[in-house]
Design a protein around this motif. Sequence first.
Motif, PDB file in Angstrom:
ATOM      1  N   UNK A   1      18.002 -19.726 -15.159  1.00 52.43           N
ATOM      2  CA  UNK A   1      17.035 -20.817 -15.292  1.00 52.43           C
ATOM      3  C   UNK A   1      15.589 -20.347 -15.355  1.00 52.43           C
ATOM      4  N   UNK A   2      15.266 -19.251 -14.674  1.00 54.21           N
ATOM      5  CA  UNK A   2      13.876 -18.818 -14.599  1.00 54.21           C
ATOM      6  C   UNK A   2      13.603 -17.508 -15.324  1.00 54.21           C
ATOM      7  N   UNK A   3      14.660 -16.821 -15.759  1.00 59.27           N
ATOM      8  CA  UNK A   3      14.486 -15.503 -16.325  1.00 59.27           C
ATOM      9  C   UNK A   3      14.323 -14.476 -15.214  1.00 59.27           C
ATOM     10  N   UNK A   4      14.348 -13.219 -15.582  1.00 54.98           N
ATOM     11  CA  UNK A   4      14.270 -12.146 -14.588  1.00 54.98           C
ATOM     12  C   UNK A   4      12.937 -12.167 -13.843  1.00 54.98           C
ATOM     13  N   UNK A   5      11.848 -12.410 -14.565  1.00 52.30           N
ATOM     14  CA  UNK A   5      10.527 -12.449 -13.929  1.00 52.30           C
ATOM     15  C   UNK A   5      10.424 -13.619 -12.958  1.00 52.30           C
ATOM     16  N   UNK A   6      10.930 -14.781 -13.392  1.00 50.77           N
ATOM     17  CA  UNK A   6      10.891 -15.961 -12.531  1.00 50.77           C
ATOM     18  C   UNK A   6      11.725 -15.768 -11.269  1.00 50.77           C
ATOM     19  N   UNK A   7      12.899 -15.164 -11.453  1.00 50.29           N
ATOM     20  CA  UNK A   7      13.746 -14.914 -10.284  1.00 50.29           C
ATOM     21  C   UNK A   7      13.053 -13.968  -9.315  1.00 50.29           C
ATOM     22  N   UNK A   8      12.385 -12.941  -9.829  1.00 49.95           N
ATOM     23  CA  UNK A   8      11.707 -11.987  -8.946  1.00 49.95           C
ATOM     24  C   UNK A   8      10.563 -12.667  -8.194  1.00 49.95           C
ATOM     25  N   UNK A   9       9.829 -13.557  -8.868  1.00 48.50           N
ATOM     26  CA  UNK A   9       8.761 -14.303  -8.199  1.00 48.50           C
ATOM     27  C   UNK A   9       9.340 -15.177  -7.088  1.00 48.50           C
ATOM     28  N   UNK A  10      10.477 -15.809  -7.370  1.00 47.15           N
ATOM     29  CA  UNK A  10      11.127 -16.638  -6.365  1.00 47.15           C
ATOM     30  C   UNK A  10      11.567 -15.785  -5.177  1.00 47.15           C
ATOM     31  N   UNK A  11      12.167 -14.634  -5.476  1.00 47.15           N
ATOM     32  CA  UNK A  11      12.639 -13.734  -4.408  1.00 47.15           C
ATOM     33  C   UNK A  11      11.474 -13.261  -3.549  1.00 47.15           C
ATOM     34  N   UNK A  12      10.388 -12.844  -4.196  1.00 47.04           N
ATOM     35  CA  UNK A  12       9.226 -12.367  -3.457  1.00 47.04           C
ATOM     36  C   UNK A  12       8.625 -13.485  -2.606  1.00 47.04           C
ATOM     37  N   UNK A  13       8.581 -14.693  -3.166  1.00 45.17           N
ATOM     38  CA  UNK A  13       8.039 -15.826  -2.426  1.00 45.17           C
ATOM     39  C   UNK A  13       8.849 -16.139  -1.192  1.00 45.17           C
ATOM     40  N   UNK A  14      10.178 -16.070  -1.316  1.00 43.74           N
ATOM     41  CA  UNK A  14      11.014 -16.356  -0.150  1.00 43.74           C
ATOM     42  C   UNK A  14      10.865 -15.266   0.907  1.00 43.74           C
ATOM     43  N   UNK A  15      10.718 -14.016   0.492  1.00 47.54           N
ATOM     44  CA  UNK A  15      10.516 -12.940   1.474  1.00 47.54           C
ATOM     45  C   UNK A  15       9.210 -13.144   2.237  1.00 47.54           C
TER      46      UNK A  15
END
Length: 309
Positions: A24-38
């Motif tokens: 849904x977000x692409x690799x970059x979007x997923x990484x931003x989501x992951x970093x935000x949750x961390x």
Amino acid sequence: MSIGRLIYKIFFKPTLQIRYYIRHFGLTGWYKLYQGEQQMKKAASDIPPVPLAKDHLLEVNYLTGAKYWHQTIFCAQSLARILQGRVKINIYSDGTLGQTHEAFIARAIPGVSIVAEKTVNEHLDKFLPIAQFPTLHYLRKWHPFFRRLIDIHSAPLWAIHLDSDMLFFDRPQQIIDAYQNKTAIYMQEHLSSSYFVDDEKTLKDKYDINCISHVNGGIIAYNGDIDYTDLEEKAKTLLKHYPNAGPAQVEQTLMSYVLFKQGATPLDKQRYPIFYDSKIEVEDSQIVRHYIFKAKLPYFNTEWKKILP
């Protein structure tokens, strides 16, 4: 175990959520989501505490675990700040809540009540004995969803549960009124169809299961003084006739059935909105925001920061 099931267990199941976000977000979007949750987890671990007062205007319950403890802290703190600590908060485990998570929660919300699993099990042994309610016990083991329905509500008392992926921005007077009057309420789903095992007419005509449409489990409150023998039979019926239905569909159907029996009223969906997309339309009238599906991206990147002191 077959090779196929082994591959599913080792690779596909553990990576399901990651693959969903990448799709849904692409690799970059997923990484931003992951970093935000961390970042959110780190902030939750040392967030300035919000103590709870002994006198309360409202009592709420959360079901949380290893994946959601940080979200629970932010949701609970956002509510406690608005009510100046005058809220009683009970935390139930989804089966994965560890001592470290409990310590983070207790530090962030002094005065919080963390209900031990042993206490829950002892209560269920007396209130819903497995010999009499085998299907309800099966559901509880099938998926953590059902602990919202069973662990939190299996007592003859009014109780409200809140999902953790929400944030409060104003005083929830409609919820406070429901608590004081002990009336059933629910959050309204915005999507066109309800997330049940079948359409409402079929459930009613074929199985005598009346449901309120467009129920979302983010906020649910009702009196636990219900006919659990009837609920056991309705659960058995759903499992028999809808063997391919997912746990979320079965739980939503049963929850909606209980709400129908108690004449539940919906929360104002403009003031208690659910966000599904990555664009958040902020309005001053919003009391709580519920972030699901694609809305997880702004939730983990920016929204939680808005309630920091």
